[in-house]
Design an enzyme around this catalytic site. Structure first.
Site, PDB file in Angstrom:
ATOM      1  CG  ASP A 178      -0.885   4.751  -1.191  1.00  7.45           C
ATOM      2  OD1 ASP A 178      -1.433   4.438  -2.243  1.00  7.45           O
ATOM      3  OD2 ASP A 178      -1.283   4.548  -0.060  1.00  7.45           O
ATOM      4  CD  GLU A 191      -2.939   1.188   0.426  1.00  8.04           C
ATOM      5  OE1 GLU A 191      -2.686   2.223  -0.644  1.00  8.04           O
ATOM      6  OE2 GLU A 191      -3.856   0.494   0.407  1.00  8.04           O
ATOM      7  CB  SER A 218      -4.643   1.447  -3.159  1.00  5.38           C
ATOM      8  OG  SER A 218      -5.561   1.084  -2.089  1.00  5.38           O
ATOM      9  N   GLY A 270     -22.425   9.795 -18.920  1.00  7.54           N
ATOM     10  CA  GLY A 270     -22.798  10.936 -17.872  1.00  7.54           C
ATOM     11  C   GLY A 270     -22.089  10.438 -16.607  1.00  7.54           C
TER      12      GLY A 270
END
EC number: 3.4.14.10
Length: 644
Positions: free
Chosen positions: A308, A304, A559, A621
């Site tokens: 990031d 993780e 993530s 949309g």
């Protein structure tokens, strides 16, 4: 059933007793909060001991809080004369602090019930009244019963199924802790390492997914349908920009211990995909003892954070510093509230604001724990804050979620953009859990389970797309909703009403497509058309090349898409700051407005299955799979530079 009947018996006996008091204490008692079921893996153990001490915390109703959405729109709507006129923290503290009437009403009620005034403490923020009482006193105060519940891990938790307050007092209180909340911090069966839902593998934390090692080192734009790199993302979204206001600008990425970033992996990534990061590292902002832990390693602990930081940092280039908010020590861990406490002193818990059974408590007396006081307004918030963690909305009561959601609105008022990943399980919640008719969560549930804070109307929720097979980044529309390994979470909140900025977009979707889902899924989803819908926008979230433990892995998840959006908005802020303007702050009223029409590439393929259904489809949309679509940076930059 026996416990429920006992509660009613207790209520009846105390209701009679309360008539003996004169003045306001004689107002009728009303149910303030109620939980109809015990969450999975918990069971009732016994009644709590009457003589045990409880640290009661009364969350006071904040003044003007019902207007917070209007205040936020006023500084965030492009056609508002006050666009960008953000508030200071002192402005916010003054505007929303509980009134003297609220404080006096709760204090007088407690005194009338026999609580000595010397025991009653008002927190410095004036948001909480704290009083240590015996279980017996607490049960009499609130016409309830405190029980001890046991988790399958062996952990015990103090709580109750419901509680009552006098009607005239109930209007002044948001909620009481400890009470009906069960999102407690669970420990392993061996009693050692705490299992934090939002960061601890195996405890409800639902981080990114991987299919394993990359067989070949893909580096060409022609291969972006197989492996995503920073250059693929720049080409997809037109994110070609060199920052010039790096001294003023700021971007922060939040990680929760034991999730941990690895510097050697960042340098491996830099060498292959982002040479401007060579020799660079994020700016560590340690919160409540957060640090780069090395006790636990591997994808479940490093995937993780590495994902990031590697992409968040590469897309803003090595010249723009990126703050890493590392929250919690290895013993206690942390929660969203712990981080919010750190960046906003008015929300802090050191004087009793948070629930110690939910949120980490510091100082941590355990061996190796963080020994200092809990961070309380000591951390400077970045202009853009990206978080790739979440709860299920059903993990929390509406009161608890609403109070935290209001805090995100306060951050938006200060000009801070708050991004959260929508989740990776389609219309199901984290770990694929769905709702049962009685409100519990299970893998066999059939009702859609929205995530939190994705359903809070004051944050920007980010979904995930993927490259179509054999597509090129130069195609007119190379992406679809992510339906490989993960499914972009989206749907409709069961707690929060639809915000004004979203009414037109969601109404169009409901009129054009919603009816068919009502027929197909019935009551499996909140089809009223009057609830907050998510996600708001999306970005690619599949096939990322991420360096973890010295090798490249293919990684998937919202993530991934969330820090990408964070980097893009940080570059928008850079341009605005360089032109003497304010940061964009809360972006939702702008991106849903006519001024930003066409600034996102509409995603019309793919769906987000879950809960035994095919979920929703991506359509023309806004849709509850990919939101408004994926960003076109040059158009977004131009639109935001036109605003004051």
């Amino acid at each position: 059933m026996r416990g429920l009947l006992a509660s009613f018996a207790s209520f009846a006996s105390f209701a009679t007793l309360s008539l003996a008091f004169s003045g306001p204490a004689t107002s009728p008692y009303v149910v303030h909060e109620k939980r109809t079921t015990i969450p999975p893996d918990w069971s009732l153990l016994r009644r709590h001991y009457a003589s045990s001490t409880l640290p009661l915390r009364f969350a006071l109703k904040q003044r003007n809080i019902e207007k917070i959405g209007d205040f936020l729109l006023d500084v965030s709507r492009p056609d508002s004369p006050n666009y960008g006129d953000h508030w200071t923290p002192s402005d916010i503290a003054y505007k929303f602090s509980p009134s003297s009437d609220t404080i006096d009403t709760v204090r007088e009620w407690l005194v009338s019930m026999g609580i000595d005034s010397g025991r009653i403490q008002l927190s410095p923020s004036r948001g909480w009244i704290n009083v240590d009482v015996s279980v017996e006193e607490a049960e009499q105060l609130m016409n309830t019963e405190y029980n001890v519940y046991k988790h399958v891990s062996g952990m015990e938790h103090v709580g109750k199924s419901s509680y009552h307050l006098p009607k005239h007092v109930s209007h002044h209180i948001d909620f009481v802790l400890p009470s009906v909340h069960f999102d407690a911090r669970i420990r392993r069966r061996d009693g050692n390492q705490p299992l934090i839902k939002i960061g601890q593998p195996g405890s409800g934390f639902d981080g990114p997914k991987t299919t394993g090692s990359l067989p070949v080192n893909y580096t060409q734009l022609a291969q972006c349908d197989m492996v995503i790199t920073p250059e693929c993302l720049r080409a997809l979204y037109g994110l070609y920009y060199h920052p010039v206001a790096t001294g003023e600008n700021s971007y922060g990425i939040v990680e929760y211990t034991p999730q941990s970033f690895v510097q050697s992996d960042l340098q491996m990534f830099a060498k292959n995909f982002s040479t401007d990061l060579l020799g660079k590292s994020p700016v560590l902002v340690s919160t409540d003892g957060g640090y780069y832990q090395t006790q636990y390693t591997g994808f479940d602990y490093n995937g993780e954070s590495n994902l990031d930081l590697q992409y968040g940092m590469s897309l803003v280039t090595g010249e723009q510093p990126v703050s890493l908010y590392q929250v919690g020590d290895m013993i206690e861990g942390a929660s969203f509230n712990n981080f919010l406490d750190a960046i906003d002193g008015s929300y802090c818990t050191f004087e009793g604001g948070d629930d110690p059974s939910i949120d980490a408590t510091y100082p941590d007396p355990a061996a190796g724990g963080y020994q200092d006081k809990e961070a309380c307004g000591t951390v400077e918030p970045a202009y853009v804050i990206s978080t790739s963690y979440s709860y299920n909305e059903a993990d929390l009561t509406p009161f608890y979620a609403a109070r935290q959601c209001a805090e995100y609105a306060k951050l938006g008022l200060q000009g801070i953009t708050v991004l959260y990943s929508s989740g990776d399980n389609g219309v199901a919640g984290n770990e694929g859990l769905c709702l049962n008719p009685d409100g519990t969560q299970s893998a066999s549930g059939t009702r859609f389970n929205p995530t939190f804070p994705a359903g809070c109307p004051y944050i920007t929720s980010v979904g995930a797309t993927m490259m179509k097979p054999n597509a090129s980044v130069y195609d007119l529309q190379p992406e679809q909703a992510c339906d490989e390994i993960i499914y972009s979470s989206g749907g409709f909140s069961n707690y929060f009403a639809i915000p004004d900025y979203q009414v037109d977009a969601v109404s169009c979707w409901m009129d054009e497509y919603g009816k068919e889902y009502v027929v197909e899924y019935g009551s499996a989803w909140n089809s009223t058309g009057r609830s907050r819908a998510f996600p708001d926008i999306s970005a690619n979230g599949a096939d990322y090349a991420v360096a973890v433990d010295g090798e490249f892995l293919l990684v998937y998840g919202t993530s991934a898409s969330t820090p990408v959006i964070g980097a893009l908005l940080t570059m928008v802020n850079d341009a605005r700051l360089a032109n003497g303007k304010k940061p964009v702050g809360f972006i939702n009223p702008a991106i849903y407005s006519p001024k930003f029409a066409g600034a996102f590439k509409d995603i019309t393929e793919g769906n987000n299955p879950g809960c035994g259904t095919s979920g929703f489809n991506a359509t023309e949309g806004w849709d509850p799979v990919t939101g408004l679509g994926t960003p076109q940076f040059p158009l977004l930059l131009a639109r935001w530079l036109e605003l004051p």
